[in-house]
Design an enzyme around this catalytic site. Structure first.
Site, PDB file in Angstrom:
ATOM      1  N   LYS A  64      61.448   0.038  44.125  1.00 53.67           N
ATOM      2  CA  LYS A  64      62.490   0.344  43.931  1.00 53.67           C
ATOM      3  C   LYS A  64      63.792   0.360  44.386  1.00 53.67           C
ATOM      4  CE  LYS A  64      60.568   5.372  43.692  1.00 53.67           C
ATOM      5  NZ  LYS A  64      60.138   6.687  44.530  1.00 53.67           N
ATOM      6  N   GLY A 123      56.657   8.219  57.454  1.00 55.13           N
ATOM      7  CA  GLY A 123      56.556   7.437  56.416  1.00 55.13           C
ATOM      8  C   GLY A 123      57.593   6.675  56.518  1.00 55.13           C
ATOM      9  N   GLY A 125      58.817   4.116  54.107  1.00 56.01           N
ATOM     10  CA  GLY A 125      58.811   3.182  52.596  1.00 56.01           C
ATOM     11  C   GLY A 125      59.843   3.944  51.783  1.00 56.01           C
ATOM     12  N   TYR A 211      51.571  13.526  44.872  1.00 55.75           N
ATOM     13  CA  TYR A 211      50.552  14.981  43.429  1.00 55.75           C
ATOM     14  C   TYR A 211      49.079  14.090  43.075  1.00 55.75           C
ATOM     15  CZ  TYR A 211      52.363  11.013  40.326  1.00 55.75           C
ATOM     16  OH  TYR A 211      52.375  10.683  39.024  1.00 55.75           O
ATOM     17  N   GLY A 232      54.011  16.674  45.084  1.00 54.89           N
ATOM     18  CA  GLY A 232      54.667  15.364  44.944  1.00 54.89           C
ATOM     19  C   GLY A 232      55.776  15.729  43.357  1.00 54.89           C
TER      20      GLY A 232
END
Length: 264
Positions: A64, A123, A125, A211, A232
């Site tokens: 990403k 988190g 990220g 998920y 998710g």
């Protein structure tokens, strides 16, 4: 026309089921969507070598951030986030977008969250970047819980670009996140399992970006306490809806895509 999801690993991805169901429901019989294993070092070469019938790419971890470097043009929203999960072929080359953040917003809207003064993000990220962007859309301040203190420093420019007030709490204080009206967990499976014994009596909306496996200990505990849960899978659906429309220029058949996701 062809499209695919790229990542490493990617064999578990449900994106092909979602997109191909969308193509079928929309009558796009000459469209297909597959999964391709691709690491960060391979992305540039792979994208350069794609033939003209490739319309778009979905990008999952760990691609990403590097996706921004292979695009001829980057959407300002993706640039502010510092991550892209979508590449769309245009006449001038590949255009990078981020549909994770609007996907999060749409998933939260379904859960009844239209606006909130503050939320907790677990988190630091790429998905946390999208969560900060979602907070901007919800006019929310963010308190970030990370295992690395450096992650907070890395995300400060993202928050600044999106005009989001960002505070930091150490991972040791993670149980305090239950006091927020919305909690978004972006950490890998197992990282937030300690929250299975936290006090969820305040009943925040809990968005766990995982998920599989589902439910996570975090989601199961929060749901048992009466919290509204976003998974998710909800994010996977809504970010795919935006990708579908960017790739094809056709309105996404959401019901068919949701049904394919649930049965995959």
């Amino acid at each position: 026309m062809r499209a695919a999801v790229l990542g490493q690993p990617v064999s578990h991805s449900r994106s092909p089921a979602i997109h191909n169901a969308g193509y079928a429901a929309a009558g796009l019989r000459d469209w297909s969507y597959t999964a391709i294993e691709c690491g960060t070092d391979d992305l540039a070469g792979l994208v350069t070598g794609l033939e003209a019938d490739w319309a778009g790419l979905s990008l999952t971890m760990p691609l990403k951030e590097v996706a921004l470097t292979v695009a001829a043009m980057v959407d300002p929203f993706a640039a502010a986030i510092g991550a892209a999960n979508t590449l769309v072929r245009r006449a001038y080359g590949w255009h990078a977008y981020n549909t994770d953040a609007p996907g999060m917003v749409r998933a939260l809207l379904e859960a009844g969250v239209a606006r909130t003064p503050r939320l907790a993000v677990l988190g630091g990220g790429g998905t946390a970047r999208a969560a900060i962007a979602a907070a901007a859309a919800l006019s929310a301040d963010v308190t970030l819980y990370t295992r690395r203190s450096e992650a907070y420093e890395e995300l400060l420019p993202v928050a600044s670009a999106l005009d989001v007030a960002l505070e930091h709490e150490p991972w040791a204080s993670l149980a305090g996140c239950t006091a927020f009206p919305v909690v978004i967990s972006t950490v890998p499976k197992g990282a937030a399992d300690s929250l299975a014994v936290a006090d969820w009596s305040g009943r925040p909306v809990v968005f766990d970006a995982i998920y599989e496996p589902w439910p996570t200990p975090l989601a199961a505990a929060a749901q048992a306490a009466g919290c509204a849960i976003v998974s998710g899978l909800d994010l996977l659906l809504w970010q795919a809806v935006d990708q579908f429309e960017l790739f094809t220029g056709v309105k996404a058949p959401v019901a068919a895509m949701r049904a394919a996701l649930r049965s995959s």
